[in-house]
Design a protein around this motif. Structure first.
Motif, mmCIF file in Angstrom:
data_model
loop_
_atom_site.group_PDB
_atom_site.id
_atom_site.type_symbol
_atom_site.label_atom_id
_atom_site.label_comp_id
_atom_site.label_asym_id
_atom_site.label_seq_id
_atom_site.Cartn_x
_atom_site.Cartn_y
_atom_site.Cartn_z
ATOM 1 N N LEU A 117 0.814 -1.215 0.000
ATOM 2 C CA LEU A 117 0.000 0.000 0.000
ATOM 3 C C LEU A 117 0.851 1.270 0.000
ATOM 4 C CD1 LEU A 117 -2.832 -0.990 2.525
ATOM 5 C CD2 LEU A 117 -2.961 -0.915 0.024
ATOM 6 N N GLY A 118 2.187 1.111 0.036
ATOM 7 C CA GLY A 118 3.073 2.257 -0.058
ATOM 8 C C GLY A 118 3.570 2.788 1.267
ATOM 9 N N PHE A 119 3.474 1.978 2.330
ATOM 10 C CA PHE A 119 3.883 2.417 3.663
ATOM 11 C C PHE A 119 5.109 1.634 4.115
ATOM 12 C CE2 PHE A 119 -0.468 3.714 3.347
ATOM 13 C CZ PHE A 119 -0.600 4.838 4.142
ATOM 14 N N GLU A 120 5.811 2.215 5.081
ATOM 15 C CA GLU A 120 6.925 1.534 5.731
ATOM 16 C C GLU A 120 6.542 1.263 7.177
ATOM 17 O OE1 GLU A 120 10.314 3.999 5.365
ATOM 18 O OE2 GLU A 120 10.295 4.015 3.171
ATOM 19 N N GLY A 121 6.749 0.036 7.642
ATOM 20 C CA GLY A 121 6.438 -0.317 9.014
ATOM 21 C C GLY A 121 4.958 -0.580 9.222
ATOM 22 N N LYS A 122 4.615 -0.942 10.476
ATOM 23 C CA LYS A 122 3.237 -1.275 10.813
ATOM 24 C C LYS A 122 2.737 -0.565 12.063
ATOM 25 C CE LYS A 122 3.187 -5.939 8.811
ATOM 26 N NZ LYS A 122 2.900 -7.380 9.080
ATOM 27 N N ALA A 123 3.617 0.122 12.790
ATOM 28 C CA ALA A 123 3.189 0.806 14.011
ATOM 29 C C ALA A 123 2.206 1.912 13.653
ATOM 30 C CB ALA A 123 4.389 1.380 14.747
ATOM 31 N N LEU A 124 1.175 2.080 14.491
ATOM 32 C CA LEU A 124 0.130 3.055 14.199
ATOM 33 C C LEU A 124 0.707 4.457 14.054
ATOM 34 C CD1 LEU A 124 -2.876 3.665 13.828
ATOM 35 C CD2 LEU A 124 -3.070 3.809 16.327
ATOM 36 N N SER A 125 1.569 4.849 14.970
ATOM 37 C CA SER A 125 2.128 6.201 14.906
ATOM 38 C C SER A 125 2.946 6.411 13.642
ATOM 39 C CB SER A 125 2.995 6.469 16.140
ATOM 40 O OG SER A 125 4.050 5.524 16.229
ATOM 41 N N GLN A 126 3.649 5.374 13.203
ATOM 42 C CA GLN A 126 4.463 5.480 11.988
ATOM 43 C C GLN A 126 3.578 5.598 10.750
ATOM 44 O OE1 GLN A 126 7.100 2.142 11.407
ATOM 45 N NE2 GLN A 126 8.286 3.166 9.811
ATOM 46 N N LEU A 127 2.509 4.815 10.695
ATOM 47 C CA LEU A 127 1.607 4.868 9.552
ATOM 48 C C LEU A 127 0.903 6.219 9.478
ATOM 49 C CD1 LEU A 127 0.077 1.309 9.988
ATOM 50 C CD2 LEU A 127 1.670 2.006 8.198
ATOM 51 N N VAL A 128 0.459 6.694 10.639
ATOM 52 C CA VAL A 128 -0.228 7.986 10.681
ATOM 53 C C VAL A 128 0.718 9.101 10.250
ATOM 54 C CG1 VAL A 128 -1.185 9.677 12.304
ATOM 55 C CG2 VAL A 128 -1.999 7.327 12.343
ATOM 56 N N LEU A 138 -6.679 6.917 10.038
ATOM 57 C CA LEU A 138 -5.920 6.053 9.146
ATOM 58 C C LEU A 138 -6.855 5.241 8.254
ATOM 59 C CD1 LEU A 138 -3.106 4.925 8.341
ATOM 60 C CD2 LEU A 138 -3.441 3.181 10.115
ATOM 61 N N LEU A 139 -7.913 4.679 8.829
ATOM 62 C CA LEU A 139 -8.855 3.871 8.052
ATOM 63 C C LEU A 139 -9.545 4.700 6.975
ATOM 64 C CD1 LEU A 139 -10.545 1.865 10.954
ATOM 65 C CD2 LEU A 139 -8.870 0.990 9.308
ATOM 66 N N ALA A 140 -9.816 5.970 7.265
ATOM 67 C CA ALA A 140 -10.526 6.830 6.318
ATOM 68 C C ALA A 140 -9.605 7.412 5.247
ATOM 69 C CB ALA A 140 -11.216 7.965 7.075
ATOM 70 N N HIS A 141 -8.307 7.221 5.408
ATOM 71 C CA HIS A 141 -7.344 7.811 4.474
ATOM 72 C C HIS A 141 -7.483 7.170 3.097
ATOM 73 C CE1 HIS A 141 -3.724 9.907 3.274
ATOM 74 N NE2 HIS A 141 -3.161 8.776 2.899
ATOM 75 N N SER A 142 -7.505 7.992 2.064
ATOM 76 C CA SER A 142 -7.661 7.507 0.691
ATOM 77 C C SER A 142 -6.307 7.303 0.034
ATOM 78 C CB SER A 142 -8.482 8.491 -0.141
ATOM 79 O OG SER A 142 -9.821 8.530 0.308
ATOM 80 N N ILE A 201 -8.197 3.059 3.053
ATOM 81 C CA ILE A 201 -7.545 1.943 3.728
ATOM 82 C C ILE A 201 -8.588 1.012 4.319
ATOM 83 C CG2 ILE A 201 -6.128 1.397 5.758
ATOM 84 C CD1 ILE A 201 -4.376 3.800 5.006
ATOM 85 N N LEU A 202 -9.704 1.563 4.798
ATOM 86 C CA LEU A 202 -10.773 0.723 5.335
ATOM 87 C C LEU A 202 -11.314 -0.231 4.274
ATOM 88 C CD1 LEU A 202 -12.718 -0.094 7.568
ATOM 89 C CD2 LEU A 202 -14.153 1.875 6.957
ATOM 90 N N SER A 203 -11.428 0.220 3.030
ATOM 91 C CA SER A 203 -11.928 -0.675 1.980
ATOM 92 C C SER A 203 -10.970 -1.843 1.776
ATOM 93 C CB SER A 203 -12.140 0.090 0.670
ATOM 94 O OG SER A 203 -10.902 0.462 0.074
ATOM 95 N N HIS A 204 -9.663 -1.582 1.849
ATOM 96 C CA HIS A 204 -8.682 -2.666 1.733
ATOM 97 C C HIS A 204 -8.791 -3.624 2.920
ATOM 98 C CE1 HIS A 204 -6.315 -1.233 -1.732
ATOM 99 N NE2 HIS A 204 -6.521 -0.005 -1.269
ATOM 100 N N LEU A 205 -9.006 -3.063 4.124
ATOM 101 C CA LEU A 205 -9.104 -3.907 5.311
ATOM 102 C C LEU A 205 -10.344 -4.792 5.260
ATOM 103 C CD1 LEU A 205 -8.098 -4.783 8.086
ATOM 104 C CD2 LEU A 205 -9.329 -2.836 9.062
ATOM 105 N N MET A 206 -11.481 -4.233 4.841
ATOM 106 C CA MET A 206 -12.696 -5.035 4.779
ATOM 107 C C MET A 206 -12.552 -6.149 3.743
ATOM 108 S SD MET A 206 -14.488 -3.952 7.191
ATOM 109 C CE MET A 206 -15.912 -4.998 6.829
ATOM 110 N N ALA A 207 -11.913 -5.857 2.623
ATOM 111 C CA ALA A 207 -11.695 -6.899 1.617
ATOM 112 C C ALA A 207 -10.824 -8.020 2.176
ATOM 113 C CB ALA A 207 -11.051 -6.294 0.369
ATOM 114 N N ALA A 208 -9.780 -7.644 2.933
ATOM 115 C CA ALA A 208 -8.916 -8.657 3.536
ATOM 116 C C ALA A 208 -9.656 -9.448 4.606
ATOM 117 C CB ALA A 208 -7.678 -7.990 4.134
ATOM 118 N N SER A 209 -10.477 -8.757 5.403
ATOM 119 C CA SER A 209 -11.184 -9.413 6.500
ATOM 120 C C SER A 209 -12.190 -10.440 6.001
ATOM 121 C CB SER A 209 -11.891 -8.363 7.360
ATOM 122 O OG SER A 209 -12.588 -8.946 8.430
#
Length: 299
Positions: free
Chosen positions: A167-178, A200-204, A216-224
């Motif tokens: 998705l174009g991000f580095e790391g997984k920590a919430l603060s880092q992603l935000v 973060l979830l609402a970010h396009s 990001i929420l649309s990607h998460l729901m598809a994965a879930s």
């Protein structure tokens, strides 16, 4: 010297953003919606959840702060309405480790005599079509233990269910992603963490196909919604522990085995790896299909 106006500060930020040597972070703010256009049915309800606890042990440690915020989202994962955040503190009836106070800012005095409003918390979380945490493997067992009426609800984990690198991000920590989205916030308080999670979830993110942006929420729901499987490496030989740990297996101290969850397209290769590298003909793992209702529950 007078303080600069908000307009002046915004202008300064825009000037810095226009220069390649600077990056501007903005403090997260409470909002009532992220998308104000016509939503695409069906609308669903999500609840962002975060807990602060006395420690990491799901059996012995206790919740000291629980935060939850309800939001509505449409079929494209666009957040169209936010409820009010709710935060409850609870007296764990034990002295806090000083490091927990350093981490959360909460003291024994802050928690003395406090308790979670169980009825209100259950009502709020039970209203969700999906409960989302940024580390559901940590948060869910604590919530299930404290609020057992919710133990069968579906959960999603924004930390592990998304391929953040893709998705174009580095790391997984919430603060880092935000931060990579251009925001900052004060972390390690439950209320701040759910605010950050919803932003973060609402970010396009731009869609490479050119069909439009996807949240990001649309990607998460598809994965879930994809099936996955829990692999319990029961009776794995002791000498395989380092290999299992390197493959992101987690140790279940109560049941005494290593385990991990994998997506359906990873299952066959994972079983073959276990057969060759772990069991070598001396046993086999136990495999269970998982839905969102099963994921992240304590075995």
């Amino acid at each position: 010297m007078t303080n600069p106006s908000i307009a002046t500060l915004h202008h300064a930020a825009q000037m810095l953003e226009a220069h390649p040597d600077f990056r501007v972070l903005r403090r997260l703010q409470n909002v009532d919606s992220f998308y104000r256009g016509a939503p695409l049915a069906p609308l669903r309800v999500g609840v962002a959840v975060d807990v602060e606890t006395t420690g990491l042990d799901h059996d012995r440690d206790r919740i000291i702060e629980l935060a939850a915020q309800r939001f509505r989202f449409d079929a494209l994962g666009r957040v169209v309405q936010l409820g009010q955040p709710r935060v409850w503190r609870e007296d764990p009836e034990m002295e806090l480790d000083p490091r927990i106070t350093m981490l959360t800012g909460l003291t024994d005095q802050d928690l003395a005599g406090q308790s979670i409003d169980e009825g209100a918390a259950v009502d709020l979380l039970a209203s969700a079509d999906i409960t989302i945490a940024h580390n559901a493997g940590f948060d869910r067992p604590f919530v299930d233990r404290r609020l057992p009426a919710l133990s069968g609800k579906p959960w999603a984990c924004s930390m592990v269910e998304l391929d953040w690198l893709a998705l174009g991000f580095e790391g997984k920590a919430l603060s880092q992603l935000v931060s990579q989205c251009g925001w900052f916030y004060a972390g390690h308080r439950a209320e701040n963490d759910i605010l950050a999670l919803i932003h973060l979830l609402a970010h396009s993110l731009p869609d490479p196909s050119g069909l439009g942006d996807h949240t990001i929420l649309s990607h998460l729901m598809a994965a879930s919604e994809q099936p996955n499987y829990r692999i319990n490496a029961v009776d794995a030989p002791f000498e395989a522990k380092d290999a299992l740990k390197a493959k992101a297996y987690r140790w279940d101290g109560a049941m005494r085995f290593w385990w991990r969850s994998v997506a359906q397209d990873e299952l066959e290769a994972e079983i073959e790896w276990l057969r060759q590298e772990v069991y070598a003909g001396r046993g086999a793992p136990a495999i269970f299909p998982q839905s969102a209702c099963d994921r992240y529950r304590k075995a």
